[in-house]
Write an enzyme that holds these catalytic residues in place. Structure first.
Site, PDB file in Angstrom:
ATOM      1  N   SER A 167       2.986  -3.471  -4.846  1.00 52.95           N
ATOM      2  CA  SER A 167       2.360  -2.648  -5.887  1.00 52.95           C
ATOM      3  C   SER A 167       3.371  -2.412  -7.011  1.00 52.95           C
ATOM      4  O   SER A 167       3.836  -3.378  -7.618  1.00 52.95           O
ATOM      5  CB  SER A 167       1.860  -1.332  -5.278  1.00 52.95           C
ATOM      6  OG  SER A 167       1.153  -0.571  -6.234  1.00 52.95           O
ATOM      7  N   THR A 168       3.742  -1.168  -7.270  1.00 50.95           N
ATOM      8  CA  THR A 168       4.658  -0.856  -8.367  1.00 50.95           C
ATOM      9  C   THR A 168       5.974  -1.617  -8.210  1.00 50.95           C
ATOM     10  O   THR A 168       6.614  -1.555  -7.170  1.00 50.95           O
ATOM     11  CB  THR A 168       4.952   0.653  -8.401  1.00 50.95           C
ATOM     12  OG1 THR A 168       3.724   1.365  -8.380  1.00 50.95           O
ATOM     13  CG2 THR A 168       5.726   1.023  -9.652  1.00 50.95           C
ATOM     14  N   HIS A 194      -1.374  -4.722  -6.574  1.00 58.53           N
ATOM     15  CA  HIS A 194      -2.184  -3.715  -7.263  1.00 58.53           C
ATOM     16  C   HIS A 194      -1.981  -3.861  -8.765  1.00 58.53           C
ATOM     17  O   HIS A 194      -0.855  -3.777  -9.255  1.00 58.53           O
ATOM     18  CB  HIS A 194      -1.771  -2.301  -6.838  1.00 58.53           C
ATOM     19  CG  HIS A 194      -1.954  -2.030  -5.381  1.00 58.53           C
ATOM     20  ND1 HIS A 194      -1.280  -1.041  -4.716  1.00 58.53           N
ATOM     21  CD2 HIS A 194      -2.755  -2.623  -4.447  1.00 58.53           C
ATOM     22  CE1 HIS A 194      -1.643  -1.021  -3.440  1.00 58.53           C
ATOM     23  NE2 HIS A 194      -2.537  -1.978  -3.259  1.00 58.53           N
ATOM     24  N   MET A 287       4.152   2.099  -4.290  1.00 63.02           N
ATOM     25  CA  MET A 287       3.883   3.500  -3.994  1.00 63.02           C
ATOM     26  C   MET A 287       2.814   3.605  -2.913  1.00 63.02           C
ATOM     27  O   MET A 287       1.885   2.808  -2.858  1.00 63.02           O
ATOM     28  CB  MET A 287       3.399   4.196  -5.274  1.00 63.02           C
ATOM     29  CG  MET A 287       3.356   5.708  -5.200  1.00 63.02           C
ATOM     30  SD  MET A 287       5.002   6.446  -5.203  1.00 63.02           S
ATOM     31  CE  MET A 287       5.585   5.976  -6.846  1.00 63.02           C
ATOM     32  N   ASP A 290      -0.309   1.607   1.533  1.00 61.47           N
ATOM     33  CA  ASP A 290      -1.193   0.452   1.699  1.00 61.47           C
ATOM     34  C   ASP A 290      -0.457  -0.661   2.449  1.00 61.47           C
ATOM     35  O   ASP A 290       0.672  -1.016   2.108  1.00 61.47           O
ATOM     36  CB  ASP A 290      -1.672  -0.055   0.335  1.00 61.47           C
ATOM     37  CG  ASP A 290      -2.812  -1.057   0.446  1.00 61.47           C
ATOM     38  OD1 ASP A 290      -3.453  -1.113   1.515  1.00 61.47           O
ATOM     39  OD2 ASP A 290      -3.071  -1.771  -0.550  1.00 61.47           O
TER      40      ASP A 290
END
Length: 348
Positions: A167-168, A194, A287, A290
């Site tokens: 993600s991030t 993401h 973050m 998940d």
């Protein structure tokens, strides 16, 4: 809790006001200044010392990408890119993320979006998340050397599949990993990153130009090929099924999982239903949690090697930490060594 100082950079006065107003509604966010272009932004950064910068991609005088590169060279800060969803805007935003931007937010209807309120909550959330990134890891990530690895066949000729969740901070991390995997890797690679709608195709296209393996956005029903990485399209879950003995990609529009679609959990859970395939699951910077629930189910299915990115290189340690603390990780590796760990895991 500490107040987060934000500098808002956009060439549109309307956009600057909307973004500033939205951010100021959160009790932890303080907009300390605005700038109309990159040159002005660099001067404001020097005088105001913000904690986070929101940076428009397309600006006169000095555009967002050039501004970002100077920020990351001279005074590294968490930067969230704000981009239109045009092909050019998305490509520039992806390039920015691979030069050190933390995240990207899509303007819903062009450079001057009268409906910017639609992304208000996302804007606030991403700025808050950006304030928590490991800047040292973010800067170091940009300097990770590319070291291509030799291929390895799956043990005993067994079929294998690799699934990566991030993600991030993920786009640059994916660049590091995918450019180190060989084009003859004895497994397809499935990736959930993401990202807003409209950006995953640009991400896949850019990674394809950098990696020796093929990288593409996943398509409904396509047969998965070894030596190819498939990026989940934003807005749909990516799942894997088996048809006539072959692995196949399916795009699933079921509800978001914990706010994410695609979700890493959904990809991992789909792999848990497939037998006679060696599975390598990787959780990298991001973050939240998940991937952890999906990994638990995947580990129960057997024949799985799970890899997590080490704390010292993760831009955001949330996703790897959750999986490690859940006891479902076999290997913890810094970013530069994840590709080698994947290759080794396929060959075990």
């Amino acid at each position: 809790m500490k107040t987060i100082k934000v500098l808002v950079v956009d060439d549109s006065a309307f956009m600057r006001k909307c973004i500033s107003d939205f951010l100021s509604e959160h009790p932890r966010l303080e907009v300390v200044g605005t700038a109309r272009n990159g040159q002005e932004a660099l001067a404001k950064i020097a005088s105001l010392s913000p904690d986070v910068v929101t940076l428009d991609v397309e600006m006169p005088v000095m555009n967002g990408l050039d501004t970002l590169q100077q920020i990351m060279r001279d005074r590294p800060l968490p930067v969230v890119m704000v981009s239109s969803m045009t092909t050019e805007g998305a490509a520039a935003a992806i390039a920015a993320m691979q030069h050190g931007a933390v995240d990207v937010i899509a303007k819903p209807s062009g450079p001057i979006s009268l409906d910017l309120y639609k992304i208000k909550e996302e804007l606030i959330r991403k700025v808050l998340h950006a304030s928590e990134v490991n800047i040292r890891a973010l800067v170091a990530q940009r300097r990770v050397p590319v070291r291509h690895r030799f291929s390895a066949q799956a043990a005993g000729g067994q079929k294998a599949v690799v699934a990566i969740g991030t993600s991030t901070g993920g786009p640059r991390a994916l660049e590091v990993v995918l450019t180190q995997l060989p084009p003859d890797l004895a497994a397809p690679v499935l990736v959930v990153q993401h990202m807003p709608k409209g950006f995953t195709k640009s991400l896949a296209d850019r990674l394809d130009t950098l990696a020796t393996m093929t990288v593409k956005e996943a398509e409904e029903g396509e047969r998965l090929q070894n030596g190819t990485a498939y990026i989940a399209p934003a807005g749909v879950h990516l799942v894997v099924c088996k048809e006539n003995g072959a692995l196949q990609a399916r795009l699933d529009e079921s509800p978001p999982r914990a706010g994410h679609r695609p979700a890493v959990d959904v990809l991992f859970e789909s792999l848990a239903t497939i037998d006679d395939v060696r599975k390598v699951a990787v959780v990298m910077t991001g973050m939240g949690t998940d991937g952890t629930a999906g990994l638990k189910k995947l580990k129960e299915s057997g024949n799985v090697k799970a890899i997590a990115e080490a704390r010292e290189t993760a831009v955001v340690y949330g996703m790897p930490r959750a999986a490690i603390e859940a006891g479902v990780i076999d290997v913890i590796a810094p970013l530069a060594d994840i590709a080698a760990a994947i290759v080794q895991s396929i060959g075990e």
